[in-house]
Write a protein that holds these residues in place. Structure first.
Motif, short mmCIF file in Angstrom:
data_model
loop_
_atom_site.label_atom_id
_atom_site.label_comp_id
_atom_site.label_asym_id
_atom_site.label_seq_id
_atom_site.Cartn_x
_atom_site.Cartn_y
_atom_site.Cartn_z
N ALA A 252 0.82 -1.21 0.00
CA ALA A 252 0.00 0.00 0.00
C ALA A 252 0.85 1.27 0.00
N SER A 253 2.14 1.16 -0.35
CA SER A 253 2.96 2.37 -0.25
C SER A 253 2.50 3.40 -1.29
N PRO A 254 2.31 4.62 -0.83
CA PRO A 254 1.73 5.64 -1.71
C PRO A 254 2.75 6.24 -2.67
N ILE A 255 2.25 6.86 -3.72
CA ILE A 255 3.10 7.64 -4.62
C ILE A 255 3.54 8.88 -3.84
N GLU A 256 4.82 9.12 -3.82
CA GLU A 256 5.31 10.31 -3.10
C GLU A 256 5.60 11.38 -4.13
N THR A 257 4.62 12.25 -4.32
CA THR A 257 4.77 13.22 -5.39
C THR A 257 5.86 14.24 -5.12
N GLU A 258 5.91 14.70 -3.89
CA GLU A 258 6.94 15.70 -3.60
C GLU A 258 8.03 15.06 -2.78
N THR A 259 9.10 14.65 -3.46
CA THR A 259 10.20 14.12 -2.68
C THR A 259 10.80 15.32 -1.94
N GLU A 260 10.68 15.28 -0.65
CA GLU A 260 11.11 16.42 0.16
C GLU A 260 12.61 16.63 -0.03
N VAL A 261 12.98 17.83 -0.39
CA VAL A 261 14.40 18.11 -0.59
C VAL A 261 15.06 18.27 0.77
N LYS A 262 16.08 17.47 1.04
CA LYS A 262 16.74 17.55 2.34
C LYS A 262 17.99 18.42 2.28
N SER A 263 18.65 18.44 1.12
CA SER A 263 19.80 19.32 1.00
C SER A 263 20.03 19.64 -0.47
N ALA A 425 28.82 11.61 -13.14
CA ALA A 425 28.60 11.09 -11.80
C ALA A 425 27.11 11.11 -11.56
N GLN A 426 26.54 9.95 -11.38
CA GLN A 426 25.11 9.93 -11.08
C GLN A 426 24.94 10.04 -9.59
N LYS A 427 23.94 10.80 -9.20
CA LYS A 427 23.65 10.87 -7.78
C LYS A 427 23.25 9.49 -7.29
N LYS A 428 23.73 9.13 -6.11
CA LYS A 428 23.38 7.81 -5.56
C LYS A 428 21.87 7.65 -5.52
N ASP A 429 21.20 8.76 -5.19
CA ASP A 429 19.74 8.71 -5.06
C ASP A 429 19.07 8.14 -6.29
N ASP A 430 19.75 8.34 -7.45
CA ASP A 430 19.14 7.88 -8.68
C ASP A 430 18.88 6.39 -8.69
N TYR A 431 19.57 5.67 -7.84
CA TYR A 431 19.40 4.23 -7.85
C TYR A 431 18.63 3.70 -6.67
N LYS A 432 18.11 4.60 -5.85
CA LYS A 432 17.46 4.07 -4.66
C LYS A 432 16.17 3.34 -5.04
N ASP A 433 15.93 2.27 -4.38
CA ASP A 433 14.72 1.53 -4.62
C ASP A 433 13.61 2.21 -3.85
N PRO A 434 12.60 2.70 -4.55
CA PRO A 434 11.58 3.52 -3.90
C PRO A 434 10.73 2.73 -2.92
N LEU A 435 10.81 1.41 -2.97
CA LEU A 435 9.92 0.61 -2.13
C LEU A 435 10.64 0.01 -0.95
N HIS A 436 11.89 0.28 -0.84
CA HIS A 436 12.62 -0.60 0.06
C HIS A 436 13.27 0.09 1.25
N PRO A 437 12.50 0.40 2.27
CA PRO A 437 13.17 0.76 3.50
C PRO A 437 13.84 -0.49 4.06
N LEU A 438 13.81 -1.59 3.26
CA LEU A 438 14.20 -2.90 3.77
C LEU A 438 15.63 -3.28 3.44
N GLU A 439 16.15 -2.73 2.36
CA GLU A 439 17.41 -3.24 1.82
C GLU A 439 18.53 -3.26 2.86
N ASN A 440 18.46 -2.35 3.82
CA ASN A 440 19.54 -2.31 4.81
C ASN A 440 19.39 -3.33 5.91
N HIS A 441 18.25 -3.96 5.90
CA HIS A 441 17.98 -4.82 7.04
C HIS A 441 18.98 -5.97 7.13
#
Ligand code: TTP
Ligand code: MG
Length: 441
Positions: A252-263, A425-441
């Protein structure tokens, strides 16, 4: 029903009467062999041939991506260039043209936005979009997906789209029929669609997790959905149930339209190390100006300044300073960054990379320090600290907005233009899996 049945459904539904879509509709669009396809578009003589976009094998480069012709030789993204050259000695190599890829990516995202405002771009060539029939979206999701594919084709490249009731289904589906495919998973068909697929297909199942699942004899997503709770718990901890739900198609993860800019940050790697303080200061000033311009374009002002450097041995150091007032004008914060140089550099040391970042957009600290005389913003979004000659920055922004980045350049910018290495140089963010707060587990 297998994934292929779904593909057939997708193709047939283009002609037949469409079955009503009942529920959420999410698509994931992924461009096919993106950088390589653009190169083949721009160099017609390369079409039908193995093309590799990537770094030099002499300089320990890696493959960014390659055309489908090169993939038949076993060449893959992120493979060392030396290995790729061995596998496919006749390939055409190109270092790539990043500005061109960004421009085309933007065209594709604009096509998507013509259909729905609920877009979440997750990398340069990939985006989720919510096209659930409702207030903003009227047409059948399959019509919309096909319309987007047709528009993308007018650019001379192709995409693959997965359509389903959730992000994870759309993501898996988008990979089923590459290149130039549309794979549809109708509402209610999710668990059956996923069941026969290998566990690795699902976001959140990395190589390690797959190994552990295999050790329990779990090979498919259907088996994973039916696994003993303890097994998933051991591998996924508190995310175990979420993973089981994903395998059942109940994400049920929602579409995050505004990726909050952190820096907002910018960095440069130099082809020869910087050794003198004046050179370092110039690099910092140039980066600070670039960051300032991006801040103003995004209408952001931040409290925290960071300076990052990399030494020739590749180690990294950084220093931060938090200001009481939010800043977006490099004339205000460059002097502070200059002070930070002493915290990360000593005379005699070479610097291979310098980076500048502004962050802390939300906070409004109580404590006053650097700009005590300036009034605190009353409420709402922090307003930026402005020096008396802020007008110069605004005028420069205006000219650059109108005529492009190179229209106005200060002397310092020319000095460095030729020294950065120009690597993509691609930003690392470009490869983040949008669904996976899990990958680090
Ligand atoms: P991907 O979508 O992963 O790859 P792709 O579009 O080349 O191929 P596919 O048809 O399988 O989707 O990545 C998009 C672009 O990002 C890719 O064209 C090049 C770049 N990229 C890298 O630079 N390095 C990498 O390791 C990867 C995976 C991609
Ligand atoms: Mg792609």
């Amino acid at each position: 029903m297998s994934a292929l049945d779904h593909k057939d459904t997708a193709e047939k539904t283009g002609l037949d009467v469409l079955q009503a879509w009942d529920g959420a509709a999410i698509i994931l669009l992924d461009l096919d062999a993106f950088f390589a396809s653009v190169e083949q578009l721009d160099h017609p003589e390369w079409r039908g041939k193995p093309v590799i976009v990537g770094g030099d094998s002499e300089r320990r480069g890696v493959v960014s991506t390659c055309s489908y012709e090169a993939r038949t030789y076993g060449v893959r993204s992120a493979m060392p260039s030396v290995q790729a050259r061995r596998l496919c000695p006749d390939a055409i190599w190109t270092p790539g043209n990043f500005p061109r890829y960004i421009a085309l990516s933007k065209r594709v995202m604009d096509f998507m936005l013509e259909e729905s405002p609920f877009l979440q771009q997750v990398s340069i060539d990939e985006a989720f979009m919510d096209i659930s029939p409702g207030r903003f979206v009227k047409d059948h999701p399959i019509l919309i997906a096909n319309r987007i594919r047709e528009k993308v084709a007018t650019l001379g490249i192709t995409c693959s789209i997965g359509l389903g009731t959730s992000k994870s289904i759309a993501k898996v589906a988008s990979d089923m029929d590459k290149p130039n495919g549309l794979t549809v998973v109708y509402p209610g068909r999710e668990a059956a669609f996923l069941a026969p697929l290998p566990v690795r297909t699902m976001s959140g199942v990395g190589r390690q997790a797959a190994k552990r699942l295999h050790a329990y004899g779990i090979e498919t997503l259907g088996q994973m959905a039916a696994a003993e709770p303890n097994i998933l718990k051991e591998i996924y901890g508190k995310n175990a149930e979420m993973m089981r739900n994903r395998c059942l198609g109940l994400d049920a993860s929602p579409i995050e339209t505004e990726t909050e800019v952190k820096s907002v940050s910018n960095e440069m790697t130099f082809s020869t190390d910087l050794l003198r303080r004046d050179e370092i200061e110039q690099a910092v000033a140039l980066l600070a100006a670039k960051v300032g311009r991006r801040l103003r374009r995004k209408q952001l002002a931040g409290h925290t300044l960071s300076l990052k450097v990399r030494y020739p041995d590749l180690s990294i150091r950084s220093a931060q300073r938090t200001l009481s007032q939010a800043v977006d004008d490099e004339q205000v914060y460059t002097p502070v960054l200059r002070e930070l140089i002493d915290e990360v550099w000593e005379p005699g040391c070479g610097l291979r990379l310098v980076g500048v970042a502004v962050s802390g957009f939300g906070q409004r600290p109580e404590q006053m320090s650097l700009f005590d005389e300036l009034p605190q913003p009353a409420s709402g979004k922090a307003s930026a600290t402005r020096p008396p000659n802020h007008g110069l920055v605004e005028a420069t922004d205006l000219v650059k907005n109108r005529f492009g980045e190179d229209a106005v350049r200060f002397g310092r910018e020319f000095r460095f233009a030729e020294r950065d290495t120009g690597t993509i140089a691609q930003k690392k963010d470009d490869y983040k899996d949008p669904l996976h707060p899990l990958e680090n587990h």
